[in-house]
Scaffold this motif. Structure first.
Motif, PDB file in Angstrom:
ATOM      1  N   GLU A  21     -16.994 -26.666  15.431  1.00  0.00           N
ATOM      2  CA  GLU A  21     -18.024 -27.180  14.544  1.00  0.00           C
ATOM      3  C   GLU A  21     -18.130 -28.689  14.688  1.00  0.00           C
ATOM      4  O   GLU A  21     -17.192 -29.376  15.106  1.00  0.00           O
ATOM      5  N   LYS A  22     -19.279 -29.190  14.301  1.00  0.00           N
ATOM      6  CA  LYS A  22     -19.519 -30.633  14.375  1.00  0.00           C
ATOM      7  C   LYS A  22     -18.552 -31.370  13.456  1.00  0.00           C
ATOM      8  O   LYS A  22     -18.279 -30.920  12.339  1.00  0.00           O
ATOM      9  N   PHE A  23     -18.017 -32.443  13.939  1.00  0.00           N
ATOM     10  CA  PHE A  23     -17.042 -33.280  13.220  1.00  0.00           C
ATOM     11  C   PHE A  23     -15.691 -32.567  13.029  1.00  0.00           C
ATOM     12  O   PHE A  23     -14.880 -32.974  12.202  1.00  0.00           O
ATOM     13  N   GLU A  24     -15.489 -31.488  13.798  1.00  0.00           N
ATOM     14  CA  GLU A  24     -14.198 -30.797  13.781  1.00  0.00           C
ATOM     15  C   GLU A  24     -13.698 -30.680  15.215  1.00  0.00           C
ATOM     16  O   GLU A  24     -13.659 -29.608  15.816  1.00  0.00           O
ATOM     17  N   PRO A  25     -13.292 -31.814  15.823  1.00  0.00           N
ATOM     18  CA  PRO A  25     -12.887 -31.800  17.241  1.00  0.00           C
ATOM     19  C   PRO A  25     -11.629 -30.977  17.481  1.00  0.00           C
ATOM     20  O   PRO A  25     -11.398 -30.501  18.582  1.00  0.00           O
ATOM     21  N   ALA A  26     -10.784 -30.828  16.480  1.00  0.00           N
ATOM     22  CA  ALA A  26      -9.550 -30.046  16.638  1.00  0.00           C
ATOM     23  C   ALA A  26      -9.506 -28.993  15.523  1.00  0.00           C
ATOM     24  O   ALA A  26      -8.652 -29.040  14.639  1.00  0.00           O
ATOM     25  N   GLY A  27     -10.473 -28.108  15.586  1.00  0.00           N
ATOM     26  CA  GLY A  27     -10.629 -27.142  14.501  1.00  0.00           C
ATOM     27  C   GLY A  27      -9.489 -26.149  14.371  1.00  0.00           C
ATOM     28  O   GLY A  27      -9.250 -25.612  13.310  1.00  0.00           O
ATOM     29  N   GLY A  28      -8.815 -25.881  15.469  1.00  0.00           N
ATOM     30  CA  GLY A  28      -7.688 -24.964  15.401  1.00  0.00           C
ATOM     31  C   GLY A  28      -8.080 -23.509  15.612  1.00  0.00           C
ATOM     32  O   GLY A  28      -9.249 -23.173  15.798  1.00  0.00           O
ATOM     33  N   PRO A  29      -7.080 -22.630  15.543  1.00  0.00           N
ATOM     34  CA  PRO A  29      -7.327 -21.201  15.788  1.00  0.00           C
ATOM     35  C   PRO A  29      -8.204 -20.596  14.692  1.00  0.00           C
ATOM     36  O   PRO A  29      -8.041 -20.903  13.523  1.00  0.00           O
ATOM     37  N   THR A 134      -2.552 -19.302  21.630  1.00  0.00           N
ATOM     38  CA  THR A 134      -3.613 -18.840  22.533  1.00  0.00           C
ATOM     39  C   THR A 134      -3.516 -17.337  22.793  1.00  0.00           C
ATOM     40  O   THR A 134      -3.950 -16.844  23.821  1.00  0.00           O
ATOM     41  N   PHE A 135      -2.911 -16.621  21.863  1.00  0.00           N
ATOM     42  CA  PHE A 135      -2.785 -15.176  22.035  1.00  0.00           C
ATOM     43  C   PHE A 135      -3.053 -14.486  20.694  1.00  0.00           C
ATOM     44  O   PHE A 135      -2.955 -15.093  19.625  1.00  0.00           O
ATOM     45  N   ALA A 136      -3.383 -13.222  20.786  1.00  0.00           N
ATOM     46  CA  ALA A 136      -3.600 -12.377  19.593  1.00  0.00           C
ATOM     47  C   ALA A 136      -2.872 -11.061  19.820  1.00  0.00           C
ATOM     48  O   ALA A 136      -2.283 -10.836  20.868  1.00  0.00           O
ATOM     49  N   GLU A 137      -2.951 -10.210  18.819  1.00  0.00           N
ATOM     50  CA  GLU A 137      -2.217  -8.953  18.875  1.00  0.00           C
ATOM     51  C   GLU A 137      -3.181  -7.793  19.119  1.00  0.00           C
ATOM     52  O   GLU A 137      -4.248  -7.724  18.503  1.00  0.00           O
ATOM     53  N   PRO A 138      -2.827  -6.872  20.017  1.00  0.00           N
ATOM     54  CA  PRO A 138      -3.701  -5.702  20.204  1.00  0.00           C
ATOM     55  C   PRO A 138      -3.566  -4.727  19.036  1.00  0.00           C
ATOM     56  O   PRO A 138      -2.561  -4.727  18.309  1.00  0.00           O
ATOM     57  N   GLY A 139      -4.560  -3.877  18.856  1.00  0.00           N
ATOM     58  CA  GLY A 139      -4.499  -2.860  17.806  1.00  0.00           C
ATOM     59  C   GLY A 139      -3.505  -1.766  18.158  1.00  0.00           C
ATOM     60  O   GLY A 139      -3.228  -1.502  19.331  1.00  0.00           O
ATOM     61  N   ASP A 376       0.946 -13.683  31.134  1.00  0.00           N
ATOM     62  CA  ASP A 376       0.362 -14.879  31.760  1.00  0.00           C
ATOM     63  C   ASP A 376       0.024 -15.951  30.718  1.00  0.00           C
ATOM     64  O   ASP A 376      -0.652 -16.925  31.024  1.00  0.00           O
ATOM     65  N   ASN A 377       0.523 -15.763  29.495  1.00  0.00           N
ATOM     66  CA  ASN A 377       0.236 -16.737  28.445  1.00  0.00           C
ATOM     67  C   ASN A 377       1.549 -17.317  27.927  1.00  0.00           C
ATOM     68  O   ASN A 377       2.377 -16.592  27.362  1.00  0.00           O
ATOM     69  N   ILE A 378       1.744 -18.616  28.123  1.00  0.00           N
ATOM     70  CA  ILE A 378       3.014 -19.249  27.779  1.00  0.00           C
ATOM     71  C   ILE A 378       3.287 -19.192  26.281  1.00  0.00           C
ATOM     72  O   ILE A 378       4.422 -18.999  25.840  1.00  0.00           O
ATOM     73  N   ASP A 379       2.236 -19.331  25.458  1.00  0.00           N
ATOM     74  CA  ASP A 379       2.421 -19.262  24.006  1.00  0.00           C
ATOM     75  C   ASP A 379       2.901 -17.866  23.581  1.00  0.00           C
ATOM     76  O   ASP A 379       3.771 -17.721  22.720  1.00  0.00           O
ATOM     77  N   SER A 380       2.316 -16.843  24.206  1.00  0.00           N
ATOM     78  CA  SER A 380       2.686 -15.476  23.881  1.00  0.00           C
ATOM     79  C   SER A 380       4.136 -15.196  24.272  1.00  0.00           C
ATOM     80  O   SER A 380       4.892 -14.569  23.532  1.00  0.00           O
ATOM     81  N   LEU A 381       4.536 -15.686  25.441  1.00  0.00           N
ATOM     82  CA  LEU A 381       5.916 -15.497  25.899  1.00  0.00           C
ATOM     83  C   LEU A 381       6.905 -16.223  25.001  1.00  0.00           C
ATOM     84  O   LEU A 381       7.993 -15.711  24.701  1.00  0.00           O
ATOM     85  N   ARG A 382       6.530 -17.412  24.563  1.00  0.00           N
ATOM     86  CA  ARG A 382       7.419 -18.163  23.663  1.00  0.00           C
ATOM     87  C   ARG A 382       7.568 -17.440  22.316  1.00  0.00           C
ATOM     88  O   ARG A 382       8.653 -17.432  21.733  1.00  0.00           O
ATOM     89  N   TYR A 383       6.487 -16.872  21.845  1.00  0.00           N
ATOM     90  CA  TYR A 383       6.539 -16.108  20.603  1.00  0.00           C
ATOM     91  C   TYR A 383       7.513 -14.937  20.742  1.00  0.00           C
ATOM     92  O   TYR A 383       8.333 -14.671  19.851  1.00  0.00           O
ATOM     93  N   PHE A 384       7.432 -14.245  21.872  1.00  0.00           N
ATOM     94  CA  PHE A 384       8.319 -13.107  22.104  1.00  0.00           C
ATOM     95  C   PHE A 384       9.777 -13.554  22.230  1.00  0.00           C
ATOM     96  O   PHE A 384      10.692 -12.902  21.730  1.00  0.00           O
ATOM     97  N   GLN A 385       9.977 -14.716  22.884  1.00  0.00           N
ATOM     98  CA  GLN A 385      11.339 -15.234  23.031  1.00  0.00           C
ATOM     99  C   GLN A 385      11.939 -15.570  21.669  1.00  0.00           C
ATOM    100  O   GLN A 385      13.109 -15.262  21.401  1.00  0.00           O
ATOM    101  N   ARG A 386      11.151 -16.170  20.789  1.00  0.00           N
ATOM    102  CA  ARG A 386      11.648 -16.501  19.458  1.00  0.00           C
ATOM    103  C   ARG A 386      11.959 -15.235  18.650  1.00  0.00           C
ATOM    104  O   ARG A 386      12.886 -15.205  17.839  1.00  0.00           O
TER     105      ARG A 386
END
Length: 419
Positions: A21-29, A134-139, A376-386
């Motif tokens: 959105e406008k004026f939200e350069p780092a809007g987040g997930p 940068t990852f989500a969960e499948p159903g 292939d997603n580093i964030d997803s792998l880190r989540y699993f490692q934690r």
């Protein structure tokens, strides 16, 4: 009886989305969750009479949930599939034949296959450390089950007796039922229901139960197909051929049929029986009817003399049956099936071990989390490692001797370990 294969819907996948959105350069997930998969529900409906609707269609698949959307929008839940069945339907698990549910009252229902849970969007994985997942969960996958539907008719009165003694004819003259009637055995191939109304407007439901002969409890004739319906009646009207035109000995016939009933299920001994001396119009010596009545009375059974042809005793039969029923608790809904299906716990506990130099991790909980991991997603792998660290699984692996460059197999997913 019919066999159905039922598959509930899969949950929708979570969305990887970002706030743009406008004026939200780092809007987040900003990704929303997936919708819940549709469940399959079996529901008893008094307007249904048979299971004929399932004759040609035996496999049912419910809708999947909708995938999540951006702007934190949840996916739409799948619409539950409701399959209507007659009142008195038993639902059994196919393999074990165990009873899951007895749909014995109008409106009774059971969720026979539960829909899968929707996956979480990436907004749900945001925390103080992981600001932009940068990852989500499948159903999750919906439940699948194979079931047997078995109908046991519910009636106040069940007409029983040998073939061709006049059960269907009696039902046709005391009610509005129109069963098939012919002069040969096993004319009736399925139970017929009819509503009986007396002159003072009292009513009850009656059914003629076909297929009973000597050996019925072992499946001879149409035995097991119809003995089950007798379990769902309050009173038994035991019809015998008083004219002896079809059967020579009414007393022996009565005893043999009861032997079959009690061999099938001893609980049937508790049911009240009224003896119906039918085809009285063909009996020329009326003293013979009185003799039969006295013999049954000595055995402890009340009786009534009837004729479908002349309607002799028909009104008396109605009143006698109603007099018995009116003071009885309505217990026709009793379930006689003793085997109850107990759903097995298919969850496998977490197990960590070493074999041939490889470290293995198994377990349903780990497998469920792994299903939402993207290699292939580093964030997803880190989540699993934690997750592995938090659950103490990595500590168990290190206690087994895990070192750098060793291979770890987690539910089929292999990686080389580095501390």
């Amino acid at each position: 009886m019919v066999v159905l294969e039922l598959k509930a819907g899969k949950g929708g996948d979570g969305m990887v989305g970002w706030r743009r959105e406008k004026f939200e350069p780092a809007g987040g997930p900003y990704g929303g969750d997936g919708g819940k998969g549709a469940s399959i529900i079996l529901k008893a409906d008094s307007n249904m009479r048979t299971l004929i609707d399932f004759k040609h269609k035996r496999i049912f698949k419910a809708d999947n949930g909708e995938n999540g959307k951006n702007k934190l929008q949840y996916g739409k839940d799948g619409e539950d599939m409701i399959l209507k069945v007659p009142v008195g339907t038993l639902v059994k698990e196919f393999n074990s034949k165990g009873l899951i549910m007895d749909l014995k009252n109008d409106g009774d229902e059971v969720i026979i296959a539960k829909g899968g849970r929707g996956g979480r969007g990436n907004a749900k994985f945001k925390n103080s450390v992981r600001q932009a997942p940068t990852f989500a969960e499948p159903g999750k996958k919906g439940e699948e089950i194979k079931v047997i539907l078995e109908l046991k008719l519910i009636a106040d009165v069940g007409f029983i007796g040998y073939p061709n003694v006049g059960k269907s004819s009696l039902l046709s003259v005391i009610s509005r039922a129109k069963p098939k009637i012919a002069n040969y055995h096993f004319t009736t191939l399925e139970p017929n229901l009819g509503v009986v109304t007396t002159k003072d407007n009292n009513s009850f439901v009656a059914a003629d139960i076909p297929g009973l002969i000597e050996g019925a409890h072992e499946g001879l004739g149409l035995g097991h197909s119809f003995l089950k319906h007798i379990e769902r009646t309050n009173v038994l009207a035991h019809v015998v051929d008083a004219s002896r035109s079809e059967r020579e000995n009414p007393i022996e016939d009565f005893k043999k049929i009861n032997e079959e009933l009690f061999s099938y299920n001893e609980k049937l001994k508790d049911k009240k029986q009224l003896v119906v001396l039918n085809k009285a119009d063909l009996v020329y010596e009326k003293e013979e009817l009185e003799k039969l009545q006295n013999e049954f009375k000595q055995m402890g059974y009340d009786s009534v003399i009837t004729s479908s042809a002349t309607l002799e005793g028909v009104e008396m039969l109605k009143y006698k049956l109603y007099d018995i029923i009116k003071d009885m608790p309505r217990n026709v809904n009793e379930t006689f099936d003793d085997t109850v299906y107990i759903k097995e716990d298919t969850d496998i506990p977490v197990h960590v071990y070493k074999s041939n130099g490889i470290y293995f991790v198994e377990g349903t909980k780990v497998e469920n989390v792994l299903a939402g991991v993207y290699a292939d997603n580093i964030d997803s792998l880190r989540y699993f490692q934690r997750f592995l660290e938090k659950e103490g699984i990595m500590d168990e692996l290190r206690e087994l001797g895990l070192e750098d460059s060793d291979t770890v197999d987690v539910c089929g997913f292999e990686f080389d370990y580095y501390s």
